[in-house]
Design a protein around this motif. Sequence first.
Motif, PDB file in Angstrom:
ATOM      1  N   GLU A  64      47.198  50.158  42.041  1.00 52.39           N
ATOM      2  CA  GLU A  64      46.517  51.418  42.352  1.00 52.39           C
ATOM      3  C   GLU A  64      45.115  51.476  41.775  1.00 52.39           C
ATOM      4  O   GLU A  64      44.226  52.067  42.377  1.00 52.39           O
ATOM      5  CB  GLU A  64      47.351  52.599  41.871  1.00 52.39           C
ATOM      6  N   ASP A  65      44.897  50.864  40.598  1.00 51.54           N
ATOM      7  CA  ASP A  65      43.567  50.888  39.988  1.00 51.54           C
ATOM      8  C   ASP A  65      42.547  50.128  40.844  1.00 51.54           C
ATOM      9  O   ASP A  65      41.425  50.580  41.033  1.00 51.54           O
ATOM     10  CB  ASP A  65      43.607  50.295  38.581  1.00 51.54           C
ATOM     11  N   ALA A  66      42.949  48.970  41.350  1.00 51.51           N
ATOM     12  CA  ALA A  66      42.053  48.175  42.197  1.00 51.51           C
ATOM     13  C   ALA A  66      42.058  48.684  43.636  1.00 51.51           C
ATOM     14  O   ALA A  66      41.161  48.363  44.412  1.00 51.51           O
ATOM     15  CB  ALA A  66      42.453  46.705  42.167  1.00 51.51           C
ATOM     16  N   GLY A  67      43.063  49.470  44.002  1.00 53.32           N
ATOM     17  CA  GLY A  67      43.164  49.972  45.369  1.00 53.32           C
ATOM     18  C   GLY A  67      43.541  48.878  46.349  1.00 53.32           C
ATOM     19  O   GLY A  67      43.026  48.834  47.457  1.00 53.32           O
ATOM     20  N   VAL A  68      44.471  48.004  45.929  1.00 53.05           N
ATOM     21  CA  VAL A  68      44.799  46.823  46.717  1.00 53.05           C
ATOM     22  C   VAL A  68      46.308  46.637  46.841  1.00 53.05           C
ATOM     23  O   VAL A  68      47.040  46.759  45.861  1.00 53.05           O
ATOM     24  CB  VAL A  68      44.188  45.563  46.052  1.00 53.05           C
ATOM     25  N   TYR A  69      46.742  46.334  48.057  1.00 56.29           N
ATOM     26  CA  TYR A  69      48.106  45.861  48.305  1.00 56.29           C
ATOM     27  C   TYR A  69      48.046  44.343  48.370  1.00 56.29           C
ATOM     28  O   TYR A  69      47.151  43.785  49.015  1.00 56.29           O
ATOM     29  CB  TYR A  69      48.630  46.344  49.658  1.00 56.29           C
ATOM     30  N   LEU A  70      48.977  43.665  47.721  1.00 57.88           N
ATOM     31  CA  LEU A  70      49.144  42.225  47.892  1.00 57.88           C
ATOM     32  C   LEU A  70      50.387  42.024  48.750  1.00 57.88           C
ATOM     33  O   LEU A  70      51.467  42.506  48.398  1.00 57.88           O
ATOM     34  CB  LEU A  70      49.321  41.514  46.560  1.00 57.88           C
ATOM     35  N   VAL A  71      50.219  41.347  49.857  1.00 55.12           N
ATOM     36  CA  VAL A  71      51.307  41.120  50.793  1.00 55.12           C
ATOM     37  C   VAL A  71      51.584  39.631  50.862  1.00 55.12           C
ATOM     38  O   VAL A  71      50.693  38.835  51.156  1.00 55.12           O
ATOM     39  CB  VAL A  71      50.944  41.650  52.200  1.00 55.12           C
ATOM     40  N   THR A  72      52.829  39.247  50.580  1.00 54.58           N
ATOM     41  CA  THR A  72      53.221  37.838  50.618  1.00 54.58           C
ATOM     42  C   THR A  72      54.227  37.644  51.737  1.00 54.58           C
ATOM     43  O   THR A  72      55.248  38.326  51.786  1.00 54.58           O
ATOM     44  CB  THR A  72      53.846  37.413  49.273  1.00 54.58           C
ATOM     45  N   ARG A  73      53.912  36.723  52.629  1.00 55.50           N
ATOM     46  CA  ARG A  73      54.830  36.328  53.707  1.00 55.50           C
ATOM     47  C   ARG A  73      54.891  34.814  53.686  1.00 55.50           C
ATOM     48  O   ARG A  73      53.907  34.155  53.994  1.00 55.50           O
ATOM     49  CB  ARG A  73      54.333  36.795  55.073  1.00 55.50           C
ATOM     50  N   GLY A  74      56.012  34.270  53.259  1.00 54.40           N
ATOM     51  CA  GLY A  74      56.143  32.814  53.137  1.00 54.40           C
ATOM     52  C   GLY A  74      55.248  32.324  52.009  1.00 54.40           C
ATOM     53  O   GLY A  74      55.296  32.834  50.895  1.00 54.40           O
ATOM     54  N   ASP A  75      54.389  31.374  52.300  1.00 50.84           N
ATOM     55  CA  ASP A  75      53.484  30.836  51.280  1.00 50.84           C
ATOM     56  C   ASP A  75      52.097  31.464  51.370  1.00 50.84           C
ATOM     57  O   ASP A  75      51.161  31.029  50.725  1.00 50.84           O
ATOM     58  CB  ASP A  75      53.387  29.311  51.400  1.00 50.84           C
ATOM     59  N   ARG A  76      51.961  32.505  52.158  1.00 47.64           N
ATOM     60  CA  ARG A  76      50.667  33.146  52.382  1.00 47.64           C
ATOM     61  C   ARG A  76      50.626  34.518  51.717  1.00 47.64           C
ATOM     62  O   ARG A  76      51.541  35.322  51.890  1.00 47.64           O
ATOM     63  CB  ARG A  76      50.469  33.289  53.889  1.00 47.64           C
ATOM     64  N   THR A  77      49.569  34.777  50.950  1.00 51.09           N
ATOM     65  CA  THR A  77      49.373  36.091  50.335  1.00 51.09           C
ATOM     66  C   THR A  77      47.996  36.604  50.721  1.00 51.09           C
ATOM     67  O   THR A  77      47.009  35.864  50.680  1.00 51.09           O
ATOM     68  CB  THR A  77      49.478  36.015  48.799  1.00 51.09           C
ATOM     69  N   ILE A  78      47.935  37.871  51.103  1.00 56.32           N
ATOM     70  CA  ILE A  78      46.654  38.492  51.449  1.00 56.32           C
ATOM     71  C   ILE A  78      46.486  39.763  50.633  1.00 56.32           C
ATOM     72  O   ILE A  78      47.467  40.358  50.176  1.00 56.32           O
ATOM     73  CB  ILE A  78      46.541  38.801  52.954  1.00 56.32           C
ATOM     74  N   ALA A  79      45.242  40.159  50.439  1.00 56.83           N
ATOM     75  CA  ALA A  79      44.912  41.388  49.723  1.00 56.83           C
ATOM     76  C   ALA A  79      44.333  42.385  50.720  1.00 56.83           C
ATOM     77  O   ALA A  79      43.345  42.097  51.390  1.00 56.83           O
ATOM     78  CB  ALA A  79      43.900  41.102  48.620  1.00 56.83           C
ATOM     79  N   LEU A  80      44.982  43.538  50.828  1.00 55.44           N
ATOM     80  CA  LEU A  80      44.560  44.589  51.748  1.00 55.44           C
ATOM     81  C   LEU A  80      44.167  45.838  50.974  1.00 55.44           C
ATOM     82  O   LEU A  80      44.793  46.170  49.964  1.00 55.44           O
ATOM     83  CB  LEU A  80      45.707  44.964  52.695  1.00 55.44           C
TER      84      LEU A  80
END
Length: 166
Positions: A64-80
């Motif tokens: 919440e402090d950074a305002g970021v969701y980290l989403v991991t699907r398989g070996d891939r992670t993205i920051a939204l």
Amino acid sequence: MEASTRENGMSALRPRVFRFQIVILVVMALAIGGIALAGLGSTESAWVTVDADKEIDERIVLDEDAGVYLVTRGDRTIALSNRGPWNNERVVYCETSQLFEAPRSGSKFDVYGHYLYGPAPRGLTRFPLRVRDGEGQVKVSDPIPGLGRRASKKRALKPAGMYCMA
């Protein structure tokens, strides 16, 4: 006589113009140097360590402090971003639909941030992500706008169930 007065006036003016040009060049050089140093010095400080304040499910965490969701699907992670592109409103994850939903506008995005429905003009903003010393870091100063509606809809995952917000 008139010519010599003109020459004296011009010669008196030349040193002033020359000094003014030197001052302008020095100021420009300092400004360019300052911008270059600021750019070089800020590359590391722009990266923010992500602290998973809230685990949404086994593949999604929120800082919440950074305002970021980290989403991991398989070996891939993205920051939204946890802010939608429409009115900068906060988006929340809905477990039943497995979508990010914006409560006020009703905009909906899949787990990769692709646009699905609502007034949002595009998908969710992403951030560059890296791992340093075992910690995830995002570069919040370098946002990557989400894909436009048409491109997003072609790639978006469909809802898994009922929406949390109408």
